[in-house]
Motif scaffolding. Structure first.
Motif: not given
Length: 148
Positions: A137-146
């Motif tokens: 795992x290098x990077x974890x992201x979460x989509x901005x709901x906006x």
């Protein structure tokens, strides 16, 4: 200043040309458990390597075509072209501005190093996880709901 602008423009042009060449690397026949949608919009970086940096409010913005992203980690702006085919992804080397900002460059230096090594995306709950060629795992992201 003008030669620097020309050099930066040339680097961006070469980077875009090289991105198209790498597309053949991604058309492997590996089975896909869950198809990943084409990336676009704004995502908050949750973890970088194994460090939780969600409190830093660092975002990456992906263009509507799903071909390039921009990250500002507090000092320089990184621009990275990529090619995504389902859950496979290939990043070109990042291009960035070259300002020095005391104490604010650690994350962008890490991003510069890890992005070209990322080869796969997995979906995990509300997050996207970017894995290296070694399946780390290098990077974890979460989509901005906006941005939806």
């Amino acid at each position: 200043m003008k030669p620097l602008s020309l050099l930066l423009g040339l680097l961006l042009f070469v980077s875009c040309a090289n991105a198209k060449k790498g597309s053949n690397e991604l058309s492997g026949d590996s089975p896909i458990s869950e198809e990943i949608e084409t990336l676009s919009g704004e995502y908050q970086i949750i973890t970088l390597k194994e460090e939780n940096i969600s409190s830093e409010d660092i975002y990456l913005k992906i263009d509507d075509k799903g071909e390039s992203l921009m990250i500002n980690a507090g000092c320089n702006v990184l621009r990275v072209d990529f090619i995504q085919v389902k859950d496979r992804i290939s990043f070109q080397p990042p291009v960035s501005t070259k300002m020095y900002c005391e104490g604010k460059m650690t994350y962008e230096n890490t991003l510069n190093l890890i992005l070209p090594d990322i080869s796969e995306i997995q979906s995990s709950e509300d997050n996207l996880v970017f894995l290296s060629k070694e399946n780390e795992v290098q990077l974890t992201v979460r989509k901005n709901k906006k941005s939806e």
